[in-house]
Scaffold this motif. Structure first.
Motif, mmCIF file in Angstrom:
data_model
loop_
_atom_site.group_PDB
_atom_site.id
_atom_site.type_symbol
_atom_site.label_atom_id
_atom_site.label_comp_id
_atom_site.label_asym_id
_atom_site.label_seq_id
_atom_site.Cartn_x
_atom_site.Cartn_y
_atom_site.Cartn_z
ATOM 1 N N GLN A 189 -0.356 -0.204 -13.989
ATOM 2 C CA GLN A 189 -0.036 1.067 -14.635
ATOM 3 C C GLN A 189 0.716 2.006 -13.696
ATOM 4 N N LEU A 190 0.326 2.031 -12.432
ATOM 5 C CA LEU A 190 0.984 2.909 -11.476
ATOM 6 C C LEU A 190 2.360 2.396 -11.058
ATOM 7 N N LEU A 191 2.501 1.093 -10.882
ATOM 8 C CA LEU A 191 3.732 0.533 -10.327
ATOM 9 C C LEU A 191 4.744 0.077 -11.371
ATOM 10 N N GLN A 192 4.367 0.071 -12.637
ATOM 11 C CA GLN A 192 5.265 -0.411 -13.686
ATOM 12 C C GLN A 192 6.610 0.346 -13.714
ATOM 13 N N PRO A 193 6.641 1.654 -13.452
ATOM 14 C CA PRO A 193 7.945 2.340 -13.450
ATOM 15 C C PRO A 193 8.854 1.891 -12.313
ATOM 16 N N TYR A 194 8.328 1.175 -11.333
ATOM 17 C CA TYR A 194 9.102 0.855 -10.127
ATOM 18 C C TYR A 194 9.362 -0.643 -9.939
ATOM 19 N N TYR A 195 8.344 -1.464 -10.044
ATOM 20 C CA TYR A 195 8.473 -2.889 -9.740
ATOM 21 C C TYR A 195 9.277 -3.590 -10.826
ATOM 22 N N ASP B 77 0.821 -1.210 0.000
ATOM 23 C CA ASP B 77 0.000 0.000 0.000
ATOM 24 C C ASP B 77 0.858 1.265 0.000
ATOM 25 N N ALA B 78 2.022 1.231 0.652
ATOM 26 C CA ALA B 78 2.912 2.387 0.616
ATOM 27 C C ALA B 78 3.487 2.589 -0.780
ATOM 28 N N CYS B 79 3.831 1.490 -1.454
ATOM 29 C CA CYS B 79 4.327 1.595 -2.836
ATOM 30 C C CYS B 79 3.252 2.177 -3.753
ATOM 31 N N LEU B 80 2.035 1.705 -3.586
ATOM 32 C CA LEU B 80 0.922 2.225 -4.382
ATOM 33 C C LEU B 80 0.742 3.720 -4.129
ATOM 34 N N PHE B 81 0.803 4.119 -2.883
ATOM 35 C CA PHE B 81 0.643 5.518 -2.497
ATOM 36 C C PHE B 81 1.722 6.386 -3.135
ATOM 37 N N GLY B 82 2.977 5.953 -3.049
ATOM 38 C CA GLY B 82 4.064 6.725 -3.639
ATOM 39 C C GLY B 82 3.919 6.876 -5.135
ATOM 40 N N ALA B 83 3.530 5.792 -5.808
ATOM 41 C CA ALA B 83 3.357 5.833 -7.259
ATOM 42 C C ALA B 83 2.204 6.751 -7.649
ATOM 43 N N TRP B 84 1.105 6.690 -6.900
ATOM 44 C CA TRP B 84 -0.055 7.546 -7.181
ATOM 45 C C TRP B 84 0.301 9.018 -6.978
ATOM 46 N N ALA B 85 0.974 9.330 -5.869
ATOM 47 C CA ALA B 85 1.347 10.720 -5.598
ATOM 48 C C ALA B 85 2.279 11.251 -6.692
ATOM 49 N N ALA B 86 3.242 10.450 -7.111
ATOM 50 C CA ALA B 86 4.165 10.879 -8.163
ATOM 51 C C ALA B 86 3.420 11.176 -9.456
ATOM 52 N N THR B 87 2.427 10.346 -9.785
ATOM 53 C CA THR B 87 1.632 10.569 -10.993
ATOM 54 C C THR B 87 0.848 11.868 -10.898
ATOM 55 N N GLN B 88 0.255 12.131 -9.731
ATOM 56 C CA GLN B 88 -0.481 13.377 -9.542
ATOM 57 C C GLN B 88 0.432 14.591 -9.705
#
Length: 246
Positions: A237-243, A25-36
């Protein structure tokens, strides 16, 4: 036993010295915030990460945002040291400074000026039983920084056109929204997070700002996994740049 490190595409998080480990959930949060932020904030700009822990959110933002400077504040000494090590080993070490301090003291004595963005994955629990680990209690329990104090500090440090991102248990949403309103912080984006379609919401990812929307922000949702235990399209889509393996 949790892994002592977590490898992403562009950086590695070592976490043996941190009470709170990397979690989905923290990874998801970071990815979402970066996209925003990619869609909203002109660069260069200054970011404040309150309670950086391993440095995960700081590094996720740094990866996606050019020309930013990030102050990462962490109260617990070992976690701050580990975050500094993770950041120093990353490609963005010259853009990030780690401060081992309470956010209260940092805001009073060291914060240079207002921030365009503040991000926080705060301690979740207020009245739950505590463990025998002081570092884990600091990471999990809000006795050192409750919602009221967090929102008050955020309102003081956030630029007038800035944005504040926070990840909280879904069950504490109404409590947070009431406190935010007293600090004239208004919801601009709201995402409820589910583990699977069969589960209820367990986290809320919220973006606040001082600008009051003309209409209430739409409540959106994201589900991490499908019923067959595969990641959903939205999550990928959100985590692809990271995972590594997405």
């Amino acid at each position: 036993m949790a892994n002592t490190y977590f490898t992403f595409k562009q950086f590695t998080i070592h976490q043996a010295k941190c009470a709170m480990k990397v979690c989905t959930d923290a990874c998801l949060f970071g990815a979402w915030a970066a996209t925003q932020l990619q869609n909203q904030v002109a660069e260069p700009f200054k970011v404040l990460d309150i309670g950086t822990g391993t440095g995960l959110l700081t590094l996720m933002l740094a990866q996606q945002l050019n020309q930013c400077h990030i102050d990462a504040v962490e109260i617990e000494k070992q976690a701050a040291g580990q975050a500094a090590e993770n950041i120093q080993a990353s490609p963005w070490a010259d853009q990030i400074q780690v401060w081992q301090n309470t956010i209260q003291d940092f805001a009073k004595n060291k914060a240079p000026h207002c921030y365009n963005t503040i991000i926080c994955n705060p301690p979740f629990y207020e009245h739950d039983l505590k463990s025998n680990s002081n570092s884990r209690n600091l990471a999990l329990h809000s006795h050192a920084l409750d919602f009221a104090e967090l929102l008050h500090i955020t309102a003081k440090l956030l630029a007038k056109d800035g944005v504040f991102f926070i990840l909280i248990p879904f069950a504490r949403t109404n409590e947070l929204l009431e406190i935010a309103a007293t600090n004239k912080l208004y919801v601009q984006q709201f995402i409820g997070v589910k583990q699977t379609p069969k589960h209820g919401y367990f986290r809320a990812m919220i973006q606040f700002g001082f600008t009051k929307p003309n209409a209430p922000a739409d409540e959106q949702s994201i589900t991490i996994k499908n019923t067959d235990n595969t990641y959903t399209t939205d999550f990928i889509q959100l985590l692809q740049p990271y995972y590594l393996y997405l």
